[in-house]
Design a protein around this motif. Structure first.
Motif, PDB file in Angstrom:
ATOM      1  N   ASP A  13       0.806  -1.226   0.000  1.00 31.29           N
ATOM      2  CA  ASP A  13       0.000   0.000   0.000  1.00 31.29           C
ATOM      3  C   ASP A  13       0.837   1.273   0.000  1.00 31.29           C
ATOM      4  OD1 ASP A  13      -2.158  -1.715   0.159  1.00 31.29           O
ATOM      5  OD2 ASP A  13      -2.587  -1.302   2.269  1.00 31.29           O
ATOM      6  N   ALA A  14       1.787   1.396   0.911  1.00 28.15           N
ATOM      7  CA  ALA A  14       2.548   2.639   1.075  1.00 28.15           C
ATOM      8  C   ALA A  14       3.443   2.949  -0.120  1.00 28.15           C
ATOM      9  CB  ALA A  14       3.383   2.593   2.351  1.00 28.15           C
TER      10      ALA A  14
ATOM     11  N   ALA B 164       2.434   2.696  -3.293  1.00 31.81           N
ATOM     12  CA  ALA B 164       1.606   3.075  -4.446  1.00 31.81           C
ATOM     13  C   ALA B 164       1.550   4.596  -4.594  1.00 31.81           C
ATOM     14  CB  ALA B 164       0.212   2.478  -4.315  1.00 31.81           C
ATOM     15  N   PHE B 165       2.738   5.184  -4.710  1.00 31.41           N
ATOM     16  CA  PHE B 165       2.935   6.629  -4.794  1.00 31.41           C
ATOM     17  C   PHE B 165       3.818   6.892  -6.005  1.00 31.41           C
ATOM     18  CE2 PHE B 165       2.566   9.860  -1.209  1.00 31.41           C
ATOM     19  CZ  PHE B 165       2.513  10.942  -2.069  1.00 31.41           C
ATOM     20  N   ALA B 166       3.535   7.963  -6.755  1.00 36.74           N
ATOM     21  CA  ALA B 166       4.323   8.245  -7.957  1.00 36.74           C
ATOM     22  C   ALA B 166       4.546   9.731  -8.138  1.00 36.74           C
ATOM     23  CB  ALA B 166       3.614   7.681  -9.187  1.00 36.74           C
ATOM     24  N   PHE B 167       5.625  10.034  -8.864  1.00 40.24           N
ATOM     25  CA  PHE B 167       5.875  11.391  -9.327  1.00 40.24           C
ATOM     26  C   PHE B 167       5.845  11.349 -10.840  1.00 40.24           C
ATOM     27  CE2 PHE B 167       8.663  14.818 -10.799  1.00 40.24           C
ATOM     28  CZ  PHE B 167       7.979  15.900 -10.244  1.00 40.24           C
ATOM     29  N   GLN B 168       4.909  12.078 -11.436  1.00 39.21           N
ATOM     30  CA  GLN B 168       4.776  12.119 -12.885  1.00 39.21           C
ATOM     31  C   GLN B 168       5.608  13.273 -13.430  1.00 39.21           C
ATOM     32  OE1 GLN B 168       0.439  12.471 -12.792  1.00 39.21           O
ATOM     33  NE2 GLN B 168       0.336  10.544 -13.918  1.00 39.21           N
ATOM     34  N   LEU B 169       6.637  12.948 -14.193  1.00 41.32           N
ATOM     35  CA  LEU B 169       7.489  13.978 -14.776  1.00 41.32           C
ATOM     36  C   LEU B 169       6.696  14.874 -15.713  1.00 41.32           C
ATOM     37  CD1 LEU B 169      10.637  11.825 -15.661  1.00 41.32           C
ATOM     38  CD2 LEU B 169      10.284  13.250 -13.651  1.00 41.32           C
ATOM     39  N   SER B 170       5.777  14.285 -16.473  1.00 36.75           N
ATOM     40  CA  SER B 170       5.022  15.044 -17.473  1.00 36.75           C
ATOM     41  C   SER B 170       4.151  16.130 -16.847  1.00 36.75           C
ATOM     42  CB  SER B 170       4.153  14.112 -18.310  1.00 36.75           C
ATOM     43  OG  SER B 170       3.197  13.465 -17.488  1.00 36.75           O
ATOM     44  N   ARG B 171       3.674  15.892 -15.643  1.00 40.15           N
ATOM     45  CA  ARG B 171       2.802  16.856 -14.963  1.00 40.15           C
ATOM     46  C   ARG B 171       3.494  17.569 -13.817  1.00 40.15           C
ATOM     47  NH1 ARG B 171      -1.702  13.751 -12.663  1.00 40.15           N
ATOM     48  NH2 ARG B 171      -2.290  15.786 -11.894  1.00 40.15           N
ATOM     49  N   ASP B 172       4.727  17.138 -13.485  1.00 36.27           N
ATOM     50  CA  ASP B 172       5.443  17.685 -12.330  1.00 36.27           C
ATOM     51  C   ASP B 172       4.550  17.591 -11.086  1.00 36.27           C
ATOM     52  OD1 ASP B 172       7.731  18.789 -11.171  1.00 36.27           O
ATOM     53  OD2 ASP B 172       6.948  20.833 -11.332  1.00 36.27           O
ATOM     54  N   ALA B 173       3.978  16.388 -10.905  1.00 37.96           N
ATOM     55  CA  ALA B 173       2.989  16.209  -9.841  1.00 37.96           C
ATOM     56  C   ALA B 173       3.131  14.844  -9.169  1.00 37.96           C
ATOM     57  CB  ALA B 173       1.582  16.333 -10.419  1.00 37.96           C
ATOM     58  N   PHE B 174       2.801  14.822  -7.870  1.00 41.46           N
ATOM     59  CA  PHE B 174       2.751  13.581  -7.110  1.00 41.46           C
ATOM     60  C   PHE B 174       1.324  13.057  -7.142  1.00 41.46           C
ATOM     61  CE2 PHE B 174       6.381  15.744  -5.239  1.00 41.46           C
ATOM     62  CZ  PHE B 174       7.299  14.720  -5.161  1.00 41.46           C
ATOM     63  N   VAL B 175       1.183  11.732  -7.241  1.00 39.35           N
ATOM     64  CA  VAL B 175      -0.125  11.081  -7.176  1.00 39.35           C
ATOM     65  C   VAL B 175       0.010   9.816  -6.340  1.00 39.35           C
ATOM     66  CG1 VAL B 175      -1.000  11.977  -9.369  1.00 39.35           C
ATOM     67  CG2 VAL B 175       0.254   9.840  -9.351  1.00 39.35           C
ATOM     68  N   CYS B 176      -1.082   9.450  -5.682  1.00 45.07           N
ATOM     69  CA  CYS B 176      -1.082   8.191  -4.929  1.00 45.07           C
ATOM     70  C   CYS B 176      -2.480   7.608  -4.942  1.00 45.07           C
ATOM     71  CB  CYS B 176      -0.590   8.393  -3.501  1.00 45.07           C
ATOM     72  SG  CYS B 176      -1.724   9.233  -2.393  1.00 45.07           S
ATOM     73  N   THR B 177      -2.550   6.347  -4.565  1.00 46.06           N
ATOM     74  CA  THR B 177      -3.841   5.667  -4.479  1.00 46.06           C
ATOM     75  C   THR B 177      -4.455   5.945  -3.105  1.00 46.06           C
ATOM     76  OG1 THR B 177      -2.872   3.672  -3.551  1.00 46.06           O
ATOM     77  CG2 THR B 177      -3.027   3.791  -5.972  1.00 46.06           C
ATOM     78  N   PRO B 178      -5.761   5.758  -2.981  1.00 44.19           N
ATOM     79  CA  PRO B 178      -6.383   5.907  -1.666  1.00 44.19           C
ATOM     80  C   PRO B 178      -5.778   4.959  -0.623  1.00 44.19           C
ATOM     81  CG  PRO B 178      -8.070   5.917  -3.363  1.00 44.19           C
ATOM     82  CD  PRO B 178      -6.757   5.557  -4.041  1.00 44.19           C
TER      83      PRO B 178
ATOM     84  N   CYS C  47      -2.698   3.948  -0.492  1.00 43.13           N
ATOM     85  CA  CYS C  47      -1.405   4.514  -0.111  1.00 43.13           C
ATOM     86  C   CYS C  47      -1.612   5.631   0.907  1.00 43.13           C
ATOM     87  CB  CYS C  47      -0.677   5.042  -1.341  1.00 43.13           C
ATOM     88  SG  CYS C  47       0.901   5.830  -0.971  1.00 43.13           S
ATOM     89  N   ARG C  48      -2.553   6.500   0.624  1.00 53.83           N
ATOM     90  CA  ARG C  48      -2.848   7.596   1.557  1.00 53.83           C
ATOM     91  C   ARG C  48      -3.237   7.036   2.932  1.00 53.83           C
ATOM     92  NH1 ARG C  48      -6.375  12.638   0.011  1.00 53.83           N
ATOM     93  NH2 ARG C  48      -4.320  13.194  -0.712  1.00 53.83           N
ATOM     94  N   ARG C  49      -4.070   6.002   2.931  1.00 51.68           N
ATOM     95  CA  ARG C  49      -4.483   5.379   4.193  1.00 51.68           C
ATOM     96  C   ARG C  49      -3.275   4.810   4.927  1.00 51.68           C
ATOM     97  NH1 ARG C  49      -7.067   0.664   2.589  1.00 51.68           N
ATOM     98  NH2 ARG C  49      -4.990  -0.208   2.776  1.00 51.68           N
TER      99      ARG C  49
END
Length: 148
Positions: free
Chosen positions: A107-108, A110-124, A126-128
């Motif tokens: 779970d922990a 499931a976090f990513a940094f998207q170079l194309s968007r210069d943004a961090f994203v994660c799954t629910p 992962c957040r939990r």
């Protein structure tokens, strides 16, 4: 490497290294994943990453640059001397960052940094995991790399 528009469009940093960077922990390696419809396009990006890594190593260390490259069935790994964390390019390709993160078994991570968007994203999940400090073991998510 980040300046190459193809790499920026296709590569996503994901997993424990991203989580570690955001939580102040030390990462063992940096995992790069390829978001592309085609394995052939993935091979082109892998070649671009290789060229960028070699250029960066030689520009920062000159004649003292040492890069050791290994390939397994799952990844190509770049080791450096002196050693910052190795960079590992996972050979599986994914159609989207969401598909990539859905494939993570821990779970922990499931976090990513998207170079194309210069943004961090994660799954629910992962957040939990990060909010509560707990990974929930789901046996249906175990993969051949789960215990590595």
């Amino acid at each position: 490497m980040m300046g190459d528009p193809v790499i920026k469009r296709v590569v996503v940093l994901a997993g424990g290294a991203v989580t570690s960077a955001l939580t102040g922990c030390v990462a063992g390696d940096c995992d790069l994943f390829l978001i592309t419809e085609s394995d052939v396009a993935g091979l082109d990006v892998l070649k671009r990453i290789y060229d960028a890594v070699i250029r960066r190593a030689t520009s920062s260390r000159g004649a003292d640059a040492r890069v050791f490259v290994t390939r397994s069935g799952l990844a190509v790994t770049f080791f450096f001397a002196p050693s910052p964390a190795p960079i590992q390019v996972v050979l599986s390709t994914y159609k989207s960052t969401a598909d990539l993160l859905a494939s993570f078994d821990v779970d922990a991570a499931a976090f990513a940094f998207q170079l194309s968007r210069d943004a961090f994203v994660c799954t629910p999940r992962c957040r939990r995991a990060l909010e509560h400090g707990v990974n929930i073991a789901d046996s249906t998510r175990h993969s051949r790399t789960y215990f590595h």
